[in-house]
Design a protein around this motif. Structure first.
Motif, short mmCIF file in Angstrom:
data_model
loop_
_atom_site.label_atom_id
_atom_site.label_comp_id
_atom_site.label_asym_id
_atom_site.label_seq_id
_atom_site.Cartn_x
_atom_site.Cartn_y
_atom_site.Cartn_z
N ALA A 140 44.02 37.47 34.01
CA ALA A 140 44.43 38.88 34.22
C ALA A 140 43.99 39.59 35.43
O ALA A 140 45.01 40.52 36.01
CB ALA A 140 44.26 39.60 32.93
N ARG A 141 42.70 39.47 35.77
CA ARG A 141 42.31 39.99 36.97
C ARG A 141 43.05 39.57 38.26
O ARG A 141 43.56 40.33 39.01
CB ARG A 141 40.70 39.77 36.95
N ARG A 142 43.13 38.14 38.19
CA ARG A 142 44.21 37.72 39.46
C ARG A 142 45.43 38.31 39.48
O ARG A 142 46.00 38.65 40.45
CB ARG A 142 44.23 36.09 39.25
N ALA A 143 46.12 38.50 38.42
CA ALA A 143 47.38 38.91 38.36
C ALA A 143 47.30 40.46 38.80
O ALA A 143 48.18 41.07 39.60
CB ALA A 143 48.00 38.87 36.89
N GLN A 144 46.48 41.21 38.32
CA GLN A 144 46.41 42.50 38.52
C GLN A 144 46.08 42.84 40.44
O GLN A 144 46.82 43.64 40.85
CB GLN A 144 45.26 43.25 37.99
N ARG A 145 45.28 41.67 40.70
CA ARG A 145 44.90 41.71 42.38
C ARG A 145 46.28 41.95 43.07
O ARG A 145 46.16 42.26 44.12
CB ARG A 145 43.61 40.97 42.65
N PRO B 257 46.80 45.55 44.88
CA PRO B 257 45.60 45.02 45.43
C PRO B 257 44.42 46.26 45.65
O PRO B 257 43.26 45.93 45.72
CB PRO B 257 45.83 44.53 46.69
N ASP B 258 44.88 47.17 45.84
CA ASP B 258 44.15 48.34 46.21
C ASP B 258 43.64 49.19 44.86
O ASP B 258 42.69 50.30 44.82
CB ASP B 258 44.81 49.24 47.01
N VAL B 259 43.86 48.56 43.68
CA VAL B 259 43.47 49.20 42.38
C VAL B 259 42.43 48.38 41.87
O VAL B 259 42.52 47.23 41.68
CB VAL B 259 44.70 49.45 41.50
N GLU B 260 41.42 48.91 41.10
CA GLU B 260 40.54 48.10 40.40
C GLU B 260 40.85 47.49 39.28
O GLU B 260 41.58 48.34 38.37
CB GLU B 260 39.13 49.13 40.04
N PRO B 261 40.99 46.12 39.04
CA PRO B 261 41.51 45.65 37.71
C PRO B 261 40.94 45.99 36.34
O PRO B 261 39.59 46.45 36.54
CB PRO B 261 41.15 44.27 38.11
N ARG B 262 41.87 46.45 35.42
CA ARG B 262 41.42 46.65 34.17
C ARG B 262 40.90 45.43 33.43
O ARG B 262 41.60 44.31 33.47
CB ARG B 262 42.35 47.30 33.31
N GLU B 263 39.97 45.59 32.63
CA GLU B 263 39.34 44.23 31.94
C GLU B 263 40.22 44.10 30.57
O GLU B 263 40.36 45.14 29.67
CB GLU B 263 37.96 44.51 31.53
N MET B 264 40.88 42.97 30.34
CA MET B 264 41.36 42.70 29.05
C MET B 264 40.40 42.88 27.88
O MET B 264 39.37 42.25 27.85
CB MET B 264 41.88 41.12 29.05
#
Length: 93
Positions: free
Chosen positions: A32-37, A41-48
């Motif tokens: 999920a972190r990879r997909a969000q990045r 790319p400029d937004v901090e990923p949210r944790e599942m």
């Protein structure tokens, strides 16, 4: 990814409690972190969130599919495949 998720769904509760579910959640969070990045790319990923040990297989499937959708056509998927394979080995399923 699908193979790992299917193995988790078939695993006994005792195996999930001994760490397989935690390993699966860690993998889902990484995918999920990879997909969000890639998506933002400029937004901090949210944790599942942790949806419980019986949802871990579904979380892997959702996160993996999300990543597949946002991967560029020329992306090297070998790293993502390696991450999934290593997580499955650590989970012991």
């Amino acid at each position: 990814m699908e193979h790992f998720a299917d193995r988790l769904r078939a695993a006994p509760q005792s195996r999930l409690q001994r760490g397989a579910a935690a390993e699966a959640l860690g993998l889902a969070r990484e995918l999920a972190r990879r997909a969000q990045r890639l998506e933002a790319p400029d937004v901090e990923p949210r944790e599942m969130p942790d949806a419980g040990m019986f949802a871990a297989a579904d979380q892997i499937t959702v996160a993996g599919n999300d990543l597949a959708v946002v991967l560029p056509a020329d992306a090297d998927v070998d790293d993502a495949v390696r991450v999934v394979e290593e997580a499955q080995k650590r989970a012991g399923v």
